[in-house]
Scaffold this active site. Structure first.
Site, PDB file in Angstrom:
ATOM      1  N   ARG A  89     -40.578 -23.765  22.970  1.00 49.36           N
ATOM      2  CA  ARG A  89     -40.475 -23.008  21.070  1.00 49.36           C
ATOM      3  C   ARG A  89     -40.722 -21.168  20.874  1.00 49.36           C
ATOM      4  O   ARG A  89     -40.740 -20.935  20.291  1.00 49.36           O
ATOM      5  CB  ARG A  89     -41.677 -23.541  20.897  1.00 49.36           C
ATOM      6  CG  ARG A  89     -41.988 -24.877  20.163  1.00 49.36           C
ATOM      7  CD  ARG A  89     -43.033 -25.599  19.705  1.00 49.36           C
ATOM      8  NE  ARG A  89     -43.801 -25.476  20.642  1.00 49.36           N
ATOM      9  CZ  ARG A  89     -45.069 -26.015  20.618  1.00 49.36           C
ATOM     10  NH1 ARG A  89     -45.912 -26.241  19.733  1.00 49.36           N
ATOM     11  NH2 ARG A  89     -46.133 -25.652  21.710  1.00 49.36           N
TER      12      ARG A  89
ATOM     13  N   CYS B  67     -50.762 -23.053  23.014  1.00 46.11           N
ATOM     14  CA  CYS B  67     -49.978 -22.955  24.463  1.00 46.11           C
ATOM     15  C   CYS B  67     -50.785 -24.318  24.722  1.00 46.11           C
ATOM     16  O   CYS B  67     -51.857 -24.512  24.888  1.00 46.11           O
ATOM     17  CB  CYS B  67     -50.632 -22.045  24.658  1.00 46.11           C
ATOM     18  SG  CYS B  67     -49.752 -21.978  27.103  1.00 46.11           S
TER      19      CYS B  67
ATOM     20  N   CYS C 272     -44.107 -17.896  28.335  1.00 46.75           N
ATOM     21  CA  CYS C 272     -44.744 -19.677  28.603  1.00 46.75           C
ATOM     22  C   CYS C 272     -42.618 -20.018  28.731  1.00 46.75           C
ATOM     23  O   CYS C 272     -42.230 -20.163  27.844  1.00 46.75           O
ATOM     24  CB  CYS C 272     -45.320 -19.868  27.562  1.00 46.75           C
ATOM     25  SG  CYS C 272     -45.707 -21.740  27.799  1.00 46.75           S
TER      26      CYS C 272
ATOM     27  N   ASP D  41     -42.852 -23.034  27.286  1.00 42.14           N
ATOM     28  CA  ASP D  41     -42.506 -23.466  26.251  1.00 42.14           C
ATOM     29  C   ASP D  41     -41.109 -23.776  25.390  1.00 42.14           C
ATOM     30  O   ASP D  41     -40.519 -22.383  24.967  1.00 42.14           O
ATOM     31  CB  ASP D  41     -43.647 -23.672  25.556  1.00 42.14           C
ATOM     32  CG  ASP D  41     -43.870 -24.425  24.134  1.00 42.14           C
ATOM     33  OD1 ASP D  41     -42.971 -23.950  23.216  1.00 42.14           O
ATOM     34  OD2 ASP D  41     -44.751 -24.480  23.704  1.00 42.14           O
TER      35      ASP D  41
ATOM     36  N   HIS E 199     -48.325 -17.503  23.531  1.00 42.64           N
ATOM     37  CA  HIS E 199     -48.613 -18.415  22.174  1.00 42.64           C
ATOM     38  C   HIS E 199     -49.533 -19.268  21.468  1.00 42.64           C
ATOM     39  O   HIS E 199     -50.203 -19.716  22.408  1.00 42.64           O
ATOM     40  CB  HIS E 199     -46.990 -19.072  22.183  1.00 42.64           C
ATOM     41  CG  HIS E 199     -46.742 -20.027  22.366  1.00 42.64           C
ATOM     42  ND1 HIS E 199     -47.148 -21.934  22.276  1.00 42.64           N
ATOM     43  CD2 HIS E 199     -47.111 -20.707  24.336  1.00 42.64           C
ATOM     44  CE1 HIS E 199     -47.320 -22.388  23.345  1.00 42.64           C
ATOM     45  NE2 HIS E 199     -46.783 -21.598  24.546  1.00 42.64           N
TER      46      HIS E 199
HETATM   47 CO    CO Z   1     -47.621 -22.132  25.865  1.00 43.72          CO
END
Ligand code: CO
Length: 209
Positions: A46, A101, A42, A44, A98
């Site tokens: 993090r 998400c 992803c 993302d 994750h």
């Molecule tokens: Co995500």
């Protein structure tokens, strides 16, 4: 200091640190890349692949998009997949989702997010396929985390449906497919699914070679 300047400064420090440990670090890497892994993760912020796996530059070939999707019309993903499998000869593909998400949560809701709604549509389809299993989880966040797991599995199946994977499985018995989930709350990765080369798929998805 402007926040972006911090990154450039940190880069200089990082280069120095690498050279101190191994003077030829960058010269060796410049010759070639031989990554063992393709990471489909992803976007993302993090979930940085190298950082959470303790890997170094040169070890992971990666593709990231919102909600780690393997979409059959995505030319970008297929180019990355083809290069990784056909040319770099990776032995492992890791689809890493994750918990928490935002893409999966958006797909589970009825809110509109513009163009993103079309991108996330296949997650709604995955929910629709596994509605009972998701709804049995209780509140929205737990349902979303179950859907995170199911979405990872669906992306492994999407990889199996590609000619790139089918051909490599037949000809070279690789790569192995892995479905991992990362927990942003504790930093831990968990292996959920492993799919060995040669695992059968419904014949309608199977091409002749
Ligand atoms: Co995500």
């Amino acid at each position: 200091m402007d926040s972006h300047k911090r990154l450039l400064l940190a880069n200089k420090a990082w280069v120095q640190e690498k050279i101190n440990l191994a003077p030829n670090f960058f010269l060796d890497l410049a010759k070639e890349q031989k990554p063992e892994f393709l990471w489909i993760g992803c976007s993302d912020s993090r979930v940085p692949a190298e950082e959470v796996t303790g890997t170094q530059p040169g070890e992971i070939f990666s593709h990231r998009n919102i909600a780690n999707l393997v979409n059959h019309t995505d030319v970008n993903l297929h180019s990355v997949l083809s290069f990784a499998v056909d040319h770099l000869k990776v032995n492992h593909i890791i689809v890493c989702g994750h918990y928490g998400c935002g893409g999966v949560k958006a797909a589970l809701s009825q809110q509109r997010y513009g163009i993103l709604d079309e991108w996330l549509r296949q997650i709604k389809d995955t929910y629709y396929l596994h509605q009972d299993e998701v709804e049995a989880m209780g509140d929205f966040n737990r349902q979303a985390d179950k859907l995170v797991e199911l979405n990872i599995h669906e992306q492994l199946r999407n990889l199996m449906k590609t000619k790139i994977i089918q051909k490599a499985w037949i000809e070279e018995k690789r790569p192995m497919l892995h479905g991992w989930v990362y927990d942003v709350k504790d930093g831990l990765l968990k292996s959920l699914y492993t799919i060995e080369p040669g695992t059968p798929l419904h014949e309608v998805y199977q091409f002749e070679f």
